[in-house]
Design an enzyme around this catalytic site. Sequence first.
Site, mmCIF file in Angstrom:
data_model
loop_
_atom_site.group_PDB
_atom_site.id
_atom_site.type_symbol
_atom_site.label_atom_id
_atom_site.label_comp_id
_atom_site.label_asym_id
_atom_site.label_seq_id
_atom_site.Cartn_x
_atom_site.Cartn_y
_atom_site.Cartn_z
ATOM 1 N N SER A 179 1.389 3.185 3.246
ATOM 2 C CA SER A 179 0.461 4.246 3.654
ATOM 3 C C SER A 179 -0.673 3.777 4.546
ATOM 4 O O SER A 179 -1.448 4.622 5.026
ATOM 5 C CB SER A 179 -0.111 4.962 2.424
ATOM 6 N N ALA A 180 -0.779 2.491 4.806
ATOM 7 C CA ALA A 180 -1.692 2.059 5.863
ATOM 8 C C ALA A 180 -1.224 2.616 7.204
ATOM 9 O O ALA A 180 -1.995 2.652 8.173
ATOM 10 C CB ALA A 180 -1.775 0.530 5.910
#
Length: 395
Positions: free
Chosen positions: A117-118
């Site tokens: 999710s970065a």
Amino acid sequence: MPTETSSSPDAASGEMPAATLANWRTPPFSRWAFQHVDELIATERIANAVDDFWPLRTALRSFDDFRVRAQGGETLDFAGFLEATATDALVIVHDGAIVCEHYANGMTAQTPHIIMSASKSITGLVAGILAERGTLNLDAEVTTLLPEIAATAYRGATLRQMLDMRTGIVLDLDATRDYAAAAGWDALAPDQPPSDLKSFYQRLAIKPQPHGGSFRYTSANTDLLGWAIERASGRRFAQLVSELIWQPLGAEQPASVTLDRGGLARATGGFSMTARDFARIGQMMLDGGARDGRAIVPRTWVDDLWQHGDRAAWHTGEWQKLFPYRSMSYRGGWYVVDDEPRMMFAMGIHGQNLFVDPAHRLVIAKLSSQGAAVDNAAWAVTHRALPELRRSLIA
């Protein structure tokens, strides 16, 4: 073409079964799978400019005096910290030079690793560039770009609210299961027909709730944003990332993004890249969106991330308890800490982190294969390590 099974060196030697879509995010398979995502899931290449990469100086430093307290109370040295947080790669850049570079579990400086999710933070930068160019109106409702979903709970949600995780979208158990199946990251259950993300959004049948309230983390927001970006620009998402960010950044290696079964990019979590190039993203953000003075991300967008996140929305949101003593916000896919020293960071499950600390000219890119998607002990010791790393470097 990727299949549902893949052979790692260990699997080929008969030491353990192959990684599959059923196990690739659990140990011991994840240590290999996080570095070989394109052998499990369809991906699209994000091209770099092979004749124009951004060189980073090397000035390696010792961390012999580094100490950090683990969740159980024991004191960890630097090697113990890396092991306790299942670190696959760590690149620390201080004053523009790499002062620490560590690899484990088969990784090298040239090995890509999924950042989970970065990825949302990079998707946010793409949105910011397109907004500055007038291609994307962040105040527009998403259904003006995607009328196919006008009858769903996304009606009335703006692109800005999706970027800042302030929609009223709450996926129930059935919708969560359908979303996971549509994303292409999981093996399908026997009763699940093949699906894709566009079909999922068009069939989404959850109760509408008001948009624009407190921070509520919903990964589906960013995948939908990726579709909206493609519709607004008329371009493939991976092509946009390459042309707007990866090539001007001077990335050393190509990156990639996973695709669903219909070919839509997983803008919310599908990026893979090397640790050095992950660090280059951080250095660009530290330098106000520029590489050696050449603007990549508009400075106005970077300033907006720092200044215009809604702190009240964060304070009343679902993750405030993770940072109970911090003044924070979530803006454009980035977490922003207002307390001194101010910090911006990108974060993904299983221990993916990119920290940007302008006051200390510090960037930390950390890629991991932590066993749990959310490992609170590893998360806590990682954040406790930050002041120790600053102290070691400044001393």
